[in-house]
Design an enzyme around this catalytic site. Structure first.
Site, PDB file in Angstrom:
ATOM      1  N   CYS A 199      -9.674 -56.207 -59.832  1.00  8.50           N
ATOM      2  CA  CYS A 199      -9.252 -55.033 -60.591  1.00  8.50           C
ATOM      3  C   CYS A 199      -7.817 -54.640 -60.276  1.00  8.50           C
ATOM      4  O   CYS A 199      -7.571 -53.584 -59.670  1.00  8.50           O
ATOM      5  CB  CYS A 199     -10.201 -53.877 -60.315  1.00  8.50           C
TER       6      CYS A 199
ATOM      7  N   GLY B  55       4.848 -76.183 -41.618  1.00  9.81           N
ATOM      8  CA  GLY B  55       3.549 -75.706 -42.065  1.00  9.81           C
ATOM      9  C   GLY B  55       3.299 -76.194 -43.480  1.00  9.81           C
ATOM     10  O   GLY B  55       2.575 -77.158 -43.725  1.00  9.81           O
ATOM     11  N   ARG B  56       3.992 -75.548 -44.419  1.00  9.08           N
ATOM     12  CA  ARG B  56       3.779 -75.849 -45.837  1.00  9.08           C
ATOM     13  C   ARG B  56       3.931 -77.335 -46.158  1.00  9.08           C
ATOM     14  O   ARG B  56       3.141 -77.907 -46.907  1.00  9.08           O
ATOM     15  CB  ARG B  56       4.797 -75.052 -46.656  1.00  9.08           C
TER      16      ARG B  56
ATOM     17  N   ARG C 285      -0.423 -66.030 -53.608  1.00  9.84           N
ATOM     18  CA  ARG C 285       0.993 -66.363 -53.766  1.00  9.84           C
ATOM     19  C   ARG C 285       1.580 -65.972 -55.138  1.00  9.84           C
ATOM     20  O   ARG C 285       2.685 -65.419 -55.194  1.00  9.84           O
ATOM     21  CB  ARG C 285       1.249 -67.842 -53.495  1.00  9.84           C
TER      22      ARG C 285
ATOM     23  N   TYR D 213       4.511 -63.302 -54.632  1.00  5.54           N
ATOM     24  CA  TYR D 213       5.890 -63.820 -54.716  1.00  5.54           C
ATOM     25  C   TYR D 213       6.268 -64.253 -56.129  1.00  5.54           C
ATOM     26  O   TYR D 213       7.351 -64.798 -56.318  1.00  5.54           O
ATOM     27  CB  TYR D 213       6.061 -65.065 -53.828  1.00  5.54           C
TER      28      TYR D 213
HETATM   29  N1  LLP Z   1       7.796 -71.130 -37.794  1.00  8.20           N
HETATM   30  C1  LLP Z   1       7.873 -69.796 -37.940  1.00  8.20           C
HETATM   31  C2  LLP Z   1       8.394 -68.986 -36.830  1.00  8.20           C
HETATM   32  C3  LLP Z   1       7.471 -69.200 -39.150  1.00  8.20           C
HETATM   33  O1  LLP Z   1       7.564 -67.890 -39.285  1.00  8.20           O
HETATM   34  C4  LLP Z   1       6.978 -69.999 -40.191  1.00  8.20           C
HETATM   35  C5  LLP Z   1       6.531 -69.418 -41.446  1.00  8.20           C
HETATM   36  C6  LLP Z   1       6.893 -71.392 -39.979  1.00  8.20           C
HETATM   37  C7  LLP Z   1       7.324 -71.917 -38.772  1.00  8.20           C
HETATM   38  C8  LLP Z   1       6.365 -72.336 -41.007  1.00  8.20           C
HETATM   39  O2  LLP Z   1       7.153 -72.388 -42.149  1.00  8.20           O
HETATM   40  P1  LLP Z   1       6.848 -73.460 -43.304  1.00  8.20           P
HETATM   41  O3  LLP Z   1       7.121 -74.816 -42.731  1.00  8.20           O
HETATM   42  O4  LLP Z   1       5.429 -73.312 -43.696  1.00  8.20           O
HETATM   43  O5  LLP Z   1       7.782 -73.092 -44.379  1.00  8.20           O
HETATM   44  N2  LLP Z   1       3.181 -66.899 -47.082  1.00  8.20           N
HETATM   45  C9  LLP Z   1       4.436 -67.461 -47.508  1.00  8.20           C
HETATM   46  C10 LLP Z   1       5.109 -68.234 -46.430  1.00  8.20           C
HETATM   47  C11 LLP Z   1       5.349 -67.435 -45.171  1.00  8.20           C
HETATM   48  C12 LLP Z   1       5.983 -68.234 -44.083  1.00  8.20           C
HETATM   49  C13 LLP Z   1       5.998 -67.471 -42.813  1.00  8.20           C
HETATM   50  N3  LLP Z   1       6.529 -68.165 -41.706  1.00  8.20           N
HETATM   51  C14 LLP Z   1       4.182 -68.288 -48.750  1.00  8.20           C
HETATM   52  O6  LLP Z   1       3.039 -68.377 -49.204  1.00  8.20           O
HETATM   53  O7  LLP Z   1       5.112 -68.836 -49.351  1.00  8.20           O
END
Ligand code: LLP
Length: 415
Positions: free
Chosen positions: A342, A275-276, A312, A316
């Site tokens: 606020c 994702g990220r 974020r 975090y």
């Molecule tokens: N697969 C599963 C089952 C997940 O729970 C997640 C992310 C991903 C894939 C994707 O992970 P990535 O490649 O994006 O690291 N809101 C947080 C991140 C939460 C991630 C949740 N799960 C942030 O802003 O850092």
């Protein structure tokens, strides 16, 4: 950041000036680079070229329809975690046979939607969920393709809120019970075991947690095989980190090397859920400085974007770099970039040396493409920002700024 840079003293996304975009669409604004997006996705494709694999983009990072459509057209699948995400993914043209569905709390109706759609795989996270899926699929006369999410108890060495593969986390089935659960799954009506799923956390910047997790999933696949259960997919999740500041995360090629080198004796395809690392460094959030306020202890730069637009930093303590949209001379000062919300926790940057800034200046909060707009809310009745995509020398609004009317839609005032 690929796709973002200065021409003279002005920040450009590809060949378009950020100042000009913002003149047209206002602030706060999320701006994405199509090139950066395609390049980062391309590096995954390159890394897994010639392998049986599905790159199931974790759309929770950024579920904008145009972004999904671009990725889908490039061959991406989707990792979805809700009926809403499934709807979006399919509407954006991502074929069901490239969709995997994770999440600890899938409802019956969400499962039904996914069974109707005919997705690639359910990533099941508990025995009770498995039973529910079995009952539902049987009653619909269907067979649900299933992987169990195995929790390998590996420390991903990242922020605790985004660590998911530790024993104490709510995700998946502990590896020590997993064999028994797979044996049970194999005998359940309406269930076909097709894979193993794992995801240990997000923003991983070291290779060792991946290595440990891959060792465990591969070892587990052999154990299943020995027990007469063969799978055709290993879904290794997402989690690859990006550079927000000084991090030096592994690359998709590093991940591919690590996993592919372990597959001897297993005839499986690989599913990834990045994702990220696909979208994070393809986007920025632009805010305008409304006021400067100096107190006896601090300098506050008050911008028009707040925690509701980018959560974020508040949630975090995440670091996002800050670049001026037009560089000016002057002195850097230490301060906070805060928003209008606020809450004392409403900051985008805290206690950091900031570039010379004056009232009315535009600032770009960098690396905001992932979990930026996706986590935005209407708190304080603030419309969510506009989203803009730059492709070469063109920019297009891919989601208009919310209006006040949008925000009250569906509410009733009882007379
Ligand atoms: N697969 C599963 C089952 C997940 O729970 C997640 C992310 C991903 C894939 C994707 O992970 P990535 O490649 O994006 O690291 N809101 C947080 C991140 C939460 C991630 C949740 N799960 C942030 O802003 O850092």
């Amino acid at each position: 950041m690929n796709g973002f840079g200065y021409v003279e003293n002005e920040l450009f996304v590809e060949r378009v000036s950020v100042r000009e975009i913002v003149q047209a669409v206002g602030t706060p604004a999320y701006i994405y680079s199509e090139k950066a997006l395609m390049d980062s996705f391309g590096s995954y494709q390159e890394a897994f070229l010639g392998q049986k694999s599905v790159l199931a983009y974790a759309m929770k990072a950024n579920g904008n329809m145009q972004i999904l459509s671009l990725l889908g057209r490039s061959g991406a699948g989707a990792d979805v975690v809700s009926g809403g995400e499934l709807f979006r993914a399919r509407k954006a043209g991502i074929p069901s046979e490239r969709i995997v569905f994770a999440g600890v709390g899938k409802t019956e109706s969400e499962m039904r939607e996914a069974l109707d759609a005919g997705i690639l795989m359910f990533n099941v996270e508990s025995p009770m969920e498995l039973d529910m899926l079995s009952r539902l699929a049987s009653s619909m006369g269907k067979t649900a393709p299933v992987a169990l999410r195995v929790n390998p108890d590996v420390d991903p060495k990242t922020h605790p809120y985004i660590s998911t593969g530790l024993k104490k986390s709510k995700f998946g089935i502990p590896v020590e019970y997993a064999l028994a659960e797979y044996q049970r799954a194999s005998g359940l009506p309406g269930i076909k075991v097709v894979g193993i799923h794992q995801h240990i956390g997000s923003q991983l910047t070291q290779i060792s947690p991946f290595q440990d997790a891959f060792d465990k999933i591969v070892e587990f696949a052999h154990l299943l095989k020995k027990n007469g259960i063969s799978v055709s997919w290993l879904d290794i999740g997402g989690g690859l980190g990006i550079r927000y500041g000084e991090e030096k995360p592994p690359t998709p090629a590093d991940i591919s090397r690590e996993i592919l080198s372990r597959l001897k004796g297993l005839d499986v395809g690989i599913i990834l859920e990045p994702g990220r690392s696909v979208v994070g460094n393809a986007g920025i959030l632009v805010t305008q400085v409304l006021y400067l306020k100096e107190t006896s202890v601090k300098m506050f730069y008050i911008g028009d974007a707040g925690m509701n637009d980018l959560l974020r930093p508040s949630l975090y303590g995440a670091f996002h770099d800050l670049w001026p949209v037009v560089r000016r001379d002057g002195i850097s000062r230490k301060g906070d970039l805060v928003g209008p919300v606020c809450e004392t926790g409403d900051f985008l940057v805290q206690d950091r040396m900031l570039p010379p800034v004056e009232q009315g200046d535009l600032l770009a909060v960098m690396s905001a493409g992932a979990y930026g707009f996706a986590m935005a809310s209407n708190y304080n009745a603030r419309p969510r920002p506009v989203e803009v995509l730059v492709s070469g020398d063109r920019f297009t609004v891919i989601r208009s700024r919310e209006t006040y009317e949008d925000m009250i839609r569906g509410e009733s005032v009882l007379g």
